[in-house]
Design a protein around this motif. Structure first.
Motif, PDB file in Angstrom:
ATOM      1  N   VAL A  30       0.837  -1.203   0.000  1.00 24.57           N
ATOM      2  CA  VAL A  30       0.000   0.000   0.000  1.00 24.57           C
ATOM      3  C   VAL A  30       0.876   1.260   0.000  1.00 24.57           C
ATOM      4  CG1 VAL A  30      -1.556   1.375   1.434  1.00 24.57           C
ATOM      5  CG2 VAL A  30      -2.086  -1.008   0.961  1.00 24.57           C
ATOM      6  N   LEU A  31       1.970   1.227   0.762  1.00 24.42           N
ATOM      7  CA  LEU A  31       2.866   2.391   0.763  1.00 24.42           C
ATOM      8  C   LEU A  31       3.428   2.659  -0.631  1.00 24.42           C
ATOM      9  CD1 LEU A  31       4.828   1.959   4.111  1.00 24.42           C
ATOM     10  CD2 LEU A  31       3.204   3.765   3.532  1.00 24.42           C
ATOM     11  N   SER A  32       3.807   1.598  -1.335  1.00 25.61           N
ATOM     12  CA  SER A  32       4.388   1.817  -2.663  1.00 25.61           C
ATOM     13  C   SER A  32       3.331   2.336  -3.629  1.00 25.61           C
ATOM     14  CB  SER A  32       5.026   0.531  -3.191  1.00 25.61           C
ATOM     15  OG  SER A  32       4.066  -0.302  -3.769  1.00 25.61           O
ATOM     16  N   ALA A  33       2.047   1.988  -3.372  1.00 23.37           N
ATOM     17  CA  ALA A  33       0.991   2.434  -4.291  1.00 23.37           C
ATOM     18  C   ALA A  33       0.422   3.796  -3.896  1.00 23.37           C
ATOM     19  CB  ALA A  33      -0.130   1.399  -4.328  1.00 23.37           C
ATOM     20  N   THR A  34       0.812   4.310  -2.739  1.00 18.27           N
ATOM     21  CA  THR A  34       0.247   5.590  -2.302  1.00 18.27           C
ATOM     22  C   THR A  34       1.344   6.626  -2.109  1.00 18.27           C
ATOM     23  OG1 THR A  34       0.303   4.797  -0.018  1.00 18.27           O
ATOM     24  CG2 THR A  34      -1.791   4.595  -1.179  1.00 18.27           C
TER      25      THR A  34
END
Lengths: 235, 250, 117
Positions: free
Chosen positions: B178-182
């Motif tokens: 999620v961090l990499s996508a946000t």
């Protein structure tokens, strides 16, 4: 019914939607017009929460969009998005599982009209068939707002009539439809209002019959005026 | 929520069926080995026994990895619309995924534990005596350091503690995805940065488990480890859901 | 159905319906299709159809029975009057076009006589 205020979305250094404010009223069909990359798709995706704005917000019936608004807003993206393992039947079942306003009967009816069968596999569909399947499953919902992103892309003439029909059938005084397209003439006759997007800005919103009555112009003329000569006057 | 879980299961069904099939083959090999008895069945029994152990470790490992792969796909391909158009919030979407995965890992654990128990019992009964059975295994170079006086509960508790730890690792993977996508979306090296964050999270998590006080009692110790693992799963789940709800654009 | 896209569509649909009434496709007193069906038939916006029905009613071409729908007028005088008006419009348009070619009304009449045998 659905509105956004000063909504902005940036992708890195590129601005996709720049301070757009817009109101969608019930009982109307809107054409969202503009060349590819003018911000139509991003604006629609923000209306259903798929894309989060950098500033500004979308409101449905006065409330920020969220779970409740998704129950009543049907969105059809221009790209195919079904799981690869799904058949047309599985897709209907999925919609039935998640959307209370979905009617399996109407879905079957629409599939038949689009000359599709329930056993078709999502991953084996041609782009034209996929476009028809997407519209069938979206219009089988009895939503309050339909947001259709390029529904007529890659569709043959016969299917186009079926799609236009299914759109017209959905109209009622408490329902609004927004149809985006970069091809104007196919929407000319069926919309109340045209929304013109250009370079991530909203440049003009005008009534289709008003333009014809007051200016003696078609929406196509208007489109040429805006994008051909870069004029940005308000009507 | 149940409906979301149903589709999560459907997405990971294929790899689970493959695992089941391979386990089936290993199990048949083991049983054939047992019934042929020592002299003729040695090799095939070994093949079966090793196969089952490998299915258990690699299988349970892969069930977690598969969930991470499917989550990555659910965020980074167009199929994300399937999830995020439904009238469900990020907590429900992610919760269904973690719950399905947690239950799958747990059930796979129970399944393999039961299978091994049954297989061992069959082996002991058919070959005639615990000692003979362990001798055969020993000859086959499978070092089983099982003291036969240990109660099943004492074997199972560490086993389930490992499963809970594995779920914790998977959820820290979810958070990294999620961090990499946000936060890191569109930035250079977002994949590598997220992977480093994942390693860091997992390191912190294992550190937390290491500094737990010694309760003196084995049972209580493992219950505490499992409990703390679940607390960390929940903390990371809430953090991940919170980021998704605010920042995630698919 | 072909429309001229720069002219108000409601006016074009009104004349289609009037033409159907005048030539007897729609009989006096016959029920007009619902707004939705008409919209689908012509593939046009339903609000445009509503406007068509409103305008037709204002002109006395149709009337609404509460809860039953819109019906073609039964007034034969009204229908012949419509026929006369539409014919007159066509003729004046025709003569205008002929005038642009430098053909007088008299010559035009002669041309009509020749072509209709």
């Amino acid at each position: 019914m659905l509105e956004c205020r000063e909504i902005t979305k940036n992708y890195g250094r590129k601005t996709a939607v720049d301070h757009v404010s817009l109101k969608i009223e019930p009982g109307r069909i809107y054409a969202m017009l503009g060349p590819n990359g003018s911000g139509k798709t991003t604006l629609m995706k923000m209306a259903v929460g798929l894309v989060k704005p950098n500033s500004g917000a979308f409101y449905y019936k006065g409330q920020p969009i969220g779970i409740e608004s998704r129950k009543e807003i049907a969105y059809m993206s221009t790209e195919p998005y079904f799981y690869a393992w799904m058949t047309a039947k599985d897709i209907g079942k999925y919609y039935e599982d998640f959307f209370e306003d979905f009617s399996m009967k109407r879905y079957r009816d629409l599939l038949a009209r689009m000359e599709l069968t329930e056993d078709l596999k999502a991953k084996s569909l041609s782009s034209g068939m996929m476009a028809k399947l997407k519209i069938a499953v979206t219009m089988a919902r009895e939503a309050k707002i339909y947001l259709l992103d390029e529904p007529l892309n890659g569709i043959d003439l016969l299917a186009r009539d079926q799609i236009i029909n299914s759109v017209l059938e959905a109209v009622s005084p408490d329902v609004a439809l927004v149809i985006s397209s970069h091809l104007v003439d196919e929407l000319e006759k069926i919309v109340d209002t045209a929304i013109f997007m250009k370079n991530s800005h909203l440049v003009e919103v005008c009534g289709a019959e008003e333009v014809r009555i007051q200016q003696g112009k078609s929406i196509v003329d208007k489109y040429r005026e805006i994008y051909g000569h870069g004029g940005e006057e308000l009507c | 929520m149940l409906k979301l879980m149903k589709y999560e299961l459907r997405k990971t069904m294929f790899s689970k069926l493959v695992l089941l099939c391979i386990t089936g083959v290993a199990e048949i090999a083991y049983l054939v080995g047992v019934f042929l008895k020592a002299d003729k069945g040695d090799q095939i029994l070994a093949f079966g026994a090793i196969g089952i152990i490998m299915c258990m470790t690699i299988g349970i490992f892969y069930i977690g990895i598969d969930s991470l792969i499917s989550f990555h796909r659910d965020l980074n391909t167009k199929q994300s619309y399937m999830l995020f158009l439904t009238p469900k919030n990020s907590y429900q979407v992610l919760g269904a995924k973690i719950l399905e995965n947690g239950i799958s890992i747990f059930l796979a654990g129970v399944f393999f534990a039961a299978l091994i128990a049954v297989d061992a019992t069959i082996g002991i009964l058919y070959i005639g005596g615990v000692k003979e059975f362990l001798d055969i295994l020993d000859q086959l170079m499978i070092s089983i350091r099982v003291d036969i006086h240990v109660t099943p509960r004492e074997i199972l508790m560490p086993f389930f503690a490992v499963l809970a730890g594995w779920l914790m690792t998977v959820v820290s993977g979810d958070l990294a995805i999620v961090l990499s996508a946000t936060v890191f979306a569109g930035k250079k090296f977002s994949g590598i940065v997220s992977f480093l964050i994942f390693l860091l999270l997992d390191y912190i998590a294992s550190k937390v488990l290491n500094i737990l006080p010694d309760l003196g009692d084995m049972m209580a110790q493992y219950i505490m480890i499992i409990g703390v693992s679940f607390v960390m799963v929940i903390v990371m789940y809430v953090a991940t859901g919170w980021i998704m709800e605010r920042k995630l654009s698919v | 159905m072909e429309f001229h896209s720069a002219l108000p569509i409601y006016l074009q649909v009104m004349s289609f319906i009037k033409r159907d009434i005048v030539n007897g496709t729609l009989k006096p007193g016959e029920k007009l299709p619902s707004v939705r069906d008409t919209a689908i038939q012509y593939a046009i916006n339903p609000n445009t159809v509503s406007r068509v029905y409103r305008e037709l009613e204002m002109e006395g071409v149709s009337y609404t029975k509460r809860g039953m729908g819109t019906f073609v007028t039964e007034d034969e005088n009204k229908i012949s009057q419509m026929r006369a008006e539409m014919a007159k419009d066509l003729v004046s348009g025709f003569l205008e076009g002929m005038g642009q070619l430098g053909i007088t009304a008299k010559e035009a009449i002669e041309l009509i006589r020749q072509s209709s045998g």
